[in-house]
Design a protein around this motif. Structure first.
Motif: not given
Length: 354
Positions: A107-117
């Motif tokens: 998901f991090q590689e393909k979705i165009e947003a930063s990921f926050i838990p």
């Protein structure tokens, strides 16, 4: 406040969208259960993604979300990227407890947003139940009560733990279960000293304790209860241990109300068991919250020094387990209220000798 709006309340400059991947969070936000899917929640929009197997059900049952089908002609990642661009999302809160490392990396590689838990923030809403959630949980407990009453008429000397477990599961579904909260624990004799023992081939014998721990799912919500019964007769030692566990549970229930810490409730029960000389044989916490999942937070255990919120739903399940001899656990489910607690488990708790 609608559950979807509760989730939106966590959105701020640090997290401007939510990516819901677990069945539990999707169900909580949408107030409808689809076993497969994903959801994006933004400040001004919400979309629910599922495939052709569930699209009709989702379109009919989900409110507050735009339902979008993904599949071969419209890949999930494409649909998500289109959505976060339209919603203006750049920082996506995700459920770290429900994604594998491989899934997160993809998901991090393909979705165009930063990921926050954000797991703790969104789970916190589930600690206090809404009235409609309580209604479902009360119904789920009614089913377990009915099943216990019925299965007790089926217990016979010589049947195996596995056979009794099968009878119990039949009774649960017969009385309205839509699923099981967990695989039932059905153990007998010396096996009852294992709190989470697995039903086996052991045959029930006179003089056995039989412990049954079980629960159902009703409209997405769990129930939980445990009863320990005796087959044929109980020795004086068995009666003493049973009475001690019952008194410990009653002490915990008496203290249970909104504003009291989970630690204090646990200690009230633990003191009774310790004073009777069995302190070293009570190794788990007094209780856990439940709802969409069978184990939720907050808990009534020695580690929880925070006050229990109003309308928290938690188990009350002290136990004593004497290795290679026997064990006893008695479990009810209670709702924490402002002036006390409401016990929604109604099966009798005096020692039942079958």
């Amino acid at each position: 406040m609608k559950n979807l709006e509760k989730y939106r309340s966590v959105l701020n400059e640090d997290v401007d969208g939510l990516f819901l991947t677990s069945r539990y969070s999707r169900m909580y936000a949408a107030e409808f259960d689809i076993s497969e899917g994903y959801a994006i929640v933004g400040k001004n929009g919400a979309r629910y993604f599922t495939d052709s197997r569930y699209i009709e059900s989702a379109q009919k049952g989900i409110h507050g979300f735009e339902v979008v089908e993904f599949g071969m002609n419209r890949p999930l990642i494409q649909a998500i990227n289109e959505t976060i661009k339209e919603f203006g999302i750049t920082k996506l809160g995700f459920e770290e407890e429900y994604l594998t490392v491989a899934e997160l990396n993809t998901f991090q590689e393909k979705i165009e947003a930063s990921f926050i838990p954000v797991q703790k923030k969104i789970n916190a809403f589930r600690a206090s139940k809404e009235p409609w959630e309580l209604e479902r949980m009360i119904k789920a407990q009614e089913i377990t009560d009915k099943a216990f009453s019925e299965v007790c008429t089926r217990i016979q000397e010589g049947m195996s733990e596995k056979e009794l477990a099968a009878e119990l599961i039949y009774c649960l579904y017969k009385n309205g279960a839509e699923g099981l909260s967990f695989d039932p624990i059905v153990v007998s004799g010396p096996n009852t000293s294992m709190p989470h023992g697995v039903p086996g081939e052991r045959k029930l014998q006179k003089g056995d304790f039989i412990t049954m721990d079980f629960g159902v799912i009703y409209q997405g919500y769990c129930s939980d209860m445990t009863r320990t019964v005796a087959l044929g007769y109980a020795t004086d030692e068995m009666k003493k241990v049973y009475d001690t566990v019952l008194k410990a549970q009653q002490a915990g229930i008496a203290l249970s109300k909104a504003g009291v810490t989970g630690q204090a409730v646990d200690q009230a029960a633990r003191d009774v068991i310790a004073e009777a000389g069995y302190g070293e044989y009570f190794g788990h916490g007094y209780g856990h919250s439940l709802g969409l999942e069978i184990h939720e937070s907050p808990n009534c255990n020695p580690r929880n020094d925070q006050p229990m919120p109003e309308n928290a739903v938690a188990s009350a399940e002290p136990g004593i387990y004497l290795p290679d001899k026997f064990g006893v656990r008695i479990e009810d489910v209670v709702i924490f209220e402002a002036d006390g607690c409401r016990n929604i488990t109604h099966s009798p708790k005096e020692l039942l000798i079958i």
